[in-house]
Design a protein around this motif. Structure first.
Motif, mmCIF file in Angstrom:
data_model
loop_
_atom_site.group_PDB
_atom_site.id
_atom_site.type_symbol
_atom_site.label_atom_id
_atom_site.label_comp_id
_atom_site.label_asym_id
_atom_site.label_seq_id
_atom_site.Cartn_x
_atom_site.Cartn_y
_atom_site.Cartn_z
ATOM 1 N N VAL A 225 44.946 50.760 20.919
ATOM 2 C CA VAL A 225 45.065 50.453 19.642
ATOM 3 C C VAL A 225 44.527 51.753 18.619
ATOM 4 C CG1 VAL A 225 44.976 48.119 19.875
ATOM 5 C CG2 VAL A 225 42.830 49.421 19.303
ATOM 6 N N SER A 226 43.610 52.394 19.259
ATOM 7 C CA SER A 226 43.069 53.652 18.409
ATOM 8 C C SER A 226 44.253 54.774 18.445
ATOM 9 C CB SER A 226 41.904 54.339 19.398
ATOM 10 O OG SER A 226 41.520 55.774 18.605
ATOM 11 N N ALA A 227 44.955 54.745 19.707
ATOM 12 C CA ALA A 227 46.114 55.774 19.810
ATOM 13 C C ALA A 227 47.211 55.446 18.876
ATOM 14 C CB ALA A 227 46.632 55.874 21.182
ATOM 15 N N ALA A 228 47.337 54.187 18.609
ATOM 16 C CA ALA A 228 48.366 53.645 17.860
ATOM 17 C C ALA A 228 48.366 53.598 16.209
ATOM 18 C CB ALA A 228 48.613 51.991 18.270
ATOM 19 N N GLY A 229 46.984 54.171 15.869
ATOM 20 C CA GLY A 229 46.702 54.580 14.651
ATOM 21 C C GLY A 229 45.774 53.612 14.010
ATOM 22 N N LEU A 230 45.147 52.593 14.521
ATOM 23 C CA LEU A 230 44.104 51.971 13.952
ATOM 24 C C LEU A 230 42.966 52.857 13.276
ATOM 25 C CD1 LEU A 230 42.645 49.370 13.309
ATOM 26 C CD2 LEU A 230 41.828 49.113 15.486
ATOM 27 N N ASP A 231 42.537 52.518 11.922
ATOM 28 C CA ASP A 231 41.640 53.340 11.351
ATOM 29 C C ASP A 231 40.478 53.083 11.512
ATOM 30 O OD1 ASP A 231 43.435 55.525 10.017
ATOM 31 O OD2 ASP A 231 44.354 53.760 9.157
ATOM 32 N N SER A 232 40.160 51.605 11.331
ATOM 33 C CA SER A 232 38.549 50.939 11.516
ATOM 34 C C SER A 232 38.778 49.840 12.097
ATOM 35 C CB SER A 232 38.173 50.741 9.982
ATOM 36 O OG SER A 232 36.885 50.043 10.119
ATOM 37 N N ILE A 233 37.591 49.744 13.126
ATOM 38 C CA ILE A 233 37.402 48.657 14.076
ATOM 39 C C ILE A 233 36.391 47.888 13.385
ATOM 40 C CG2 ILE A 233 36.579 47.995 16.341
ATOM 41 C CD1 ILE A 233 37.273 50.872 17.318
ATOM 42 N N GLU A 234 36.519 46.319 13.220
ATOM 43 C CA GLU A 234 35.634 45.629 12.623
ATOM 44 C C GLU A 234 34.885 44.837 13.565
ATOM 45 O OE1 GLU A 234 35.218 46.108 9.183
ATOM 46 O OE2 GLU A 234 36.645 47.760 9.553
ATOM 47 N N HIS A 235 33.485 45.173 13.596
ATOM 48 C CA HIS A 235 32.469 44.362 14.431
ATOM 49 C C HIS A 235 32.349 45.205 15.801
ATOM 50 C CE1 HIS A 235 33.259 41.362 11.595
ATOM 51 N NE2 HIS A 235 34.443 40.979 11.928
ATOM 52 N N LEU A 278 30.806 56.472 26.396
ATOM 53 C CA LEU A 278 30.705 57.913 25.794
ATOM 54 C C LEU A 278 32.190 58.246 25.989
ATOM 55 C CD1 LEU A 278 27.368 59.581 26.587
ATOM 56 C CD2 LEU A 278 28.631 59.058 24.307
ATOM 57 N N ALA A 279 32.961 58.224 27.086
ATOM 58 C CA ALA A 279 34.224 58.708 27.090
ATOM 59 C C ALA A 279 35.091 58.069 26.259
ATOM 60 C CB ALA A 279 34.670 58.605 28.603
ATOM 61 N N ALA A 280 35.007 56.654 26.140
ATOM 62 C CA ALA A 280 35.875 55.830 25.352
ATOM 63 C C ALA A 280 35.763 56.295 23.696
ATOM 64 C CB ALA A 280 35.758 54.596 25.328
ATOM 65 N N TYR A 281 34.349 56.563 23.436
ATOM 66 C CA TYR A 281 34.013 56.652 22.109
ATOM 67 C C TYR A 281 34.283 57.894 21.604
ATOM 68 C CZ TYR A 281 31.251 52.778 22.945
ATOM 69 O OH TYR A 281 30.651 51.344 23.252
ATOM 70 N N ARG A 282 34.287 59.076 22.476
ATOM 71 C CA ARG A 282 34.808 60.387 22.030
ATOM 72 C C ARG A 282 36.212 60.376 21.845
ATOM 73 N NH1 ARG A 282 30.804 62.347 26.617
ATOM 74 N NH2 ARG A 282 29.126 63.147 25.432
ATOM 75 N N LYS A 283 37.058 59.623 22.485
ATOM 76 C CA LYS A 283 38.712 59.490 22.035
ATOM 77 C C LYS A 283 38.603 58.808 20.734
ATOM 78 C CE LYS A 283 40.293 59.004 26.841
ATOM 79 N NZ LYS A 283 40.987 58.023 27.846
ATOM 80 N N LEU A 284 37.895 57.988 20.239
ATOM 81 C CA LEU A 284 37.915 57.336 18.902
ATOM 82 C C LEU A 284 37.558 58.484 17.942
ATOM 83 C CD1 LEU A 284 35.898 53.870 19.377
ATOM 84 C CD2 LEU A 284 38.333 54.280 19.754
ATOM 85 N N ALA A 286 37.717 61.535 18.244
ATOM 86 C CA ALA A 286 38.941 62.628 17.997
ATOM 87 C C ALA A 286 39.964 61.986 17.175
ATOM 88 C CB ALA A 286 39.316 62.728 19.315
ATOM 89 N N ARG A 287 40.326 60.897 17.273
ATOM 90 C CA ARG A 287 41.459 60.258 16.629
ATOM 91 C C ARG A 287 41.057 59.809 14.963
ATOM 92 N NH1 ARG A 287 42.325 57.093 21.517
ATOM 93 N NH2 ARG A 287 43.824 57.943 22.696
ATOM 94 N N GLY A 288 39.581 59.881 14.826
ATOM 95 C CA GLY A 288 39.480 59.459 13.400
ATOM 96 C C GLY A 288 39.171 57.808 13.276
ATOM 97 N N THR A 289 39.265 57.288 14.614
ATOM 98 C CA THR A 289 39.011 55.719 14.507
ATOM 99 C C THR A 289 37.443 55.586 14.176
ATOM 100 O OG1 THR A 289 40.771 55.546 15.918
ATOM 101 C CG2 THR A 289 39.305 53.725 15.666
ATOM 102 N N ALA A 290 36.947 54.873 12.976
ATOM 103 C CA ALA A 290 35.785 54.402 12.488
ATOM 104 C C ALA A 290 35.460 52.919 12.980
ATOM 105 C CB ALA A 290 35.559 54.753 10.969
#
Length: 481
Positions: A225-235, A278-284, A286-290
């Protein structure tokens, strides 16, 4: 007076007159504050903040400040000036009968130094959009409001006030409606929205250049979903799942309907791995997903067995109708046995402990509370201070916590150029504190004054706002009896 002395006196008068003519008129001059630079944590002592037409004109030293002629000057000696705080996840709702109770939440935010809120959807979107414009035009005193309008959801959503869609044609029509409302971002949730339509909604928002914020389907991997363009994850629960060594299995079981949301979180907590996270969060990052953690509200629910909050003084500021909406979470938690209570404690502690990992990975953390209707004992205004306390309790520095409630939020919404700072050209939203918040995050509660778009509200004015809300709540409760 001899001619030479007379000439000298005349010259002095002329210079004084010129100096007066050259003085820069301002509406407000805040004298002798220590400005907290939240970019790097520097303390800029003995600064004078000049404000005109709702914006900061200058942050000057004593010598430079002499060039300003202020309609009002205030002595801020001993105070620490920070930008107004932002709450990036609030709700207004509960039906039309609660419109006035919801509007009475606006002064609660201001009185606690929260000068901007991001409304993450409810069932009062027309009213919230109206309040947004009234605040913007100076017709209503309250925090600046950014709103999603109604959420995008599937047919049969559990949430009130949504735009429910069954296919991509209806999805595009929903986006047309949101754009006609001039919403500030799009909120997408998944109680009834299929994973396919969820991803289609992200693609549609991307195509239209609209920011997105979402509850993520447990049946999808956070990376996709981050790769698909989601800008902000809530919760925070979704970030917890992304740190599990069994994220794919959890997603597949959720898709099959054999794993509930709560059980998915328990499995994620029990199979969490730091390196995987950490690996997952670094991908977030890199894409600017907050991510907006909304920790404190989760803590309240997780620990209702230890504190039922019935004695909270802040309940005096929440209308009876809004308080009644708290009951659904309370009743659900009351059904939990000892094992379920232990599990929700474990999930909360594991989720809160993710904060320093997200920070280390470079993910932008946006402070938000989830305050408003439905979310039990998660109070508008003071709740943001509770949220920041959790951030520091679980590993962020006070500076990082404050950045999450100011700079990060403005940048996310594209307003960092003119908001969330104390510098020339910025909107004059400022909080004056009696203590240094970089030493103790609880200093954010020690508010001497709030400057709201250039309007100086001292402690007496803030207390009067609180007293007015409390009196209205008392009157409503008396009328309900």
């Amino acid at each position: 007076m001899n001619p030479r002395a007379l000439a000298a006196f005349a010259a002095t008068l002329l210079l004084a007159a010129c100096a007066h003519r050259q003085a820069v008129p301002v509406d407000l001059l805040i004298d002798n504050a220590t400005v907290v630079d939240l970019h790097d944590g520097r303390l800029l002592e003995h600064r004078h903040i000049a404000v005109r037409d709702h914006r900061v004109v200058a942050v000057a030293d004593a010598r430079e400040a002499r060039r300003f002629r202020a309609a009002r000057s205030v002595d801020a000696s001993g105070t620490y000036a920070i930008p107004g705080l932002w709450d990036m996840h609030v709700h207004f709702g509960g039906g039309e009968a609660l419109i006035e109770e919801n509007r009475d939440l606006l002064p609660l935010y201001v009185a606690h130094g929260v000068t901007t809120v991001r409304d993450a959807a409810g069932d009062l979107s027309p009213q919230v959009l109206q309040w947004r414009e009234q605040v913007r035009n100076g017709e209503l005193q309250g925090p600046t409001i950014y709103t999603s309008g109604p959420k995008i959801e599937g047919k049969g959503s559990i949430w009130p006030g949504d735009l429910e869609v069954a296919n991509e044609t209806e999805l595009r029509a929903a986006f047309d409606q949101l754009q006609a409302m001039h919403v500030d971002f799009v909120k997408i949730t998944e109680s009834a929205l299929s994973p396919q339509l969820f991803k289609a909604a992200l693609a549609e928002a991307e195509r239209r250049g609209m920011k997105t914020s979402a509850h993520v389907p447990m049946s999808l991997m956070l990376d996709e979903v981050s790769a698909a363009g989601l800008d902000s994850i809530e919760h925070m629960g979704y970030a917890l799942k992304a740190g599990s060594t069994r994220e794919r299995a959890i997603a597949d079981a959720s898709a099959a309907g054999t794993l509930s949301y709560r059980d998915a979180l328990v499995q994620a907590a029990d199979t969490f791995d730091r390196d995987t996270a950490l690996a997952a969060y670094r991908k977030l990052a890199a894409r600017g997903t907050a991510i907006t953690p909304t920790l404190y509200g989760s803590r309240v629910t997780a620990y209702l067995d230890q504190d039922d909050h019935h004695g909270d003084d802040y309940l005096h500021y929440i209308g009876p109708g809004l308080k009644a909406t708290y009951d659904w979470r309370v009743q659900r938690a009351a059904k939990d046995d000892a094992a379920a209570i232990a599990a929700r404690h474990r999930v909360y502690e594991k989720s809160a402990a993710l904060l320093p990992l997200l920070q280390e990975a470079g993910v932008s953390i946006l402070a938000g509370t989830d305050a408003g209707f439905l979310n039990s004992y998660d109070y508008p205004g003071i709740g943001l201070h509770d949220e920041l306390r959790e951030y520091v309790r679980y590993g962020l520095t006070p500076l990082q916590a404050l950045q999450s409630a100011t700079l990060r939020n403005a940048a996310f919404l594209g307003h960092d150029g003119d908001s969330a700072g104390i510098a020339a050209g910025k909107v004059a939203d400022i909080v004056l504190l009696d203590r240094n918040p970089l030493q103790d995050i609880d200093a954010t509660r020690a508010i001497r004054a709030v400057v709201l778009k250039g309007d100086y509200l001292d402690r007496d004015a803030l207390d009067a706002m609180l007293a007015t809300v409390r009196a209205r709540v008392d009157a409503r409760e008396a009328g309900a009896r």
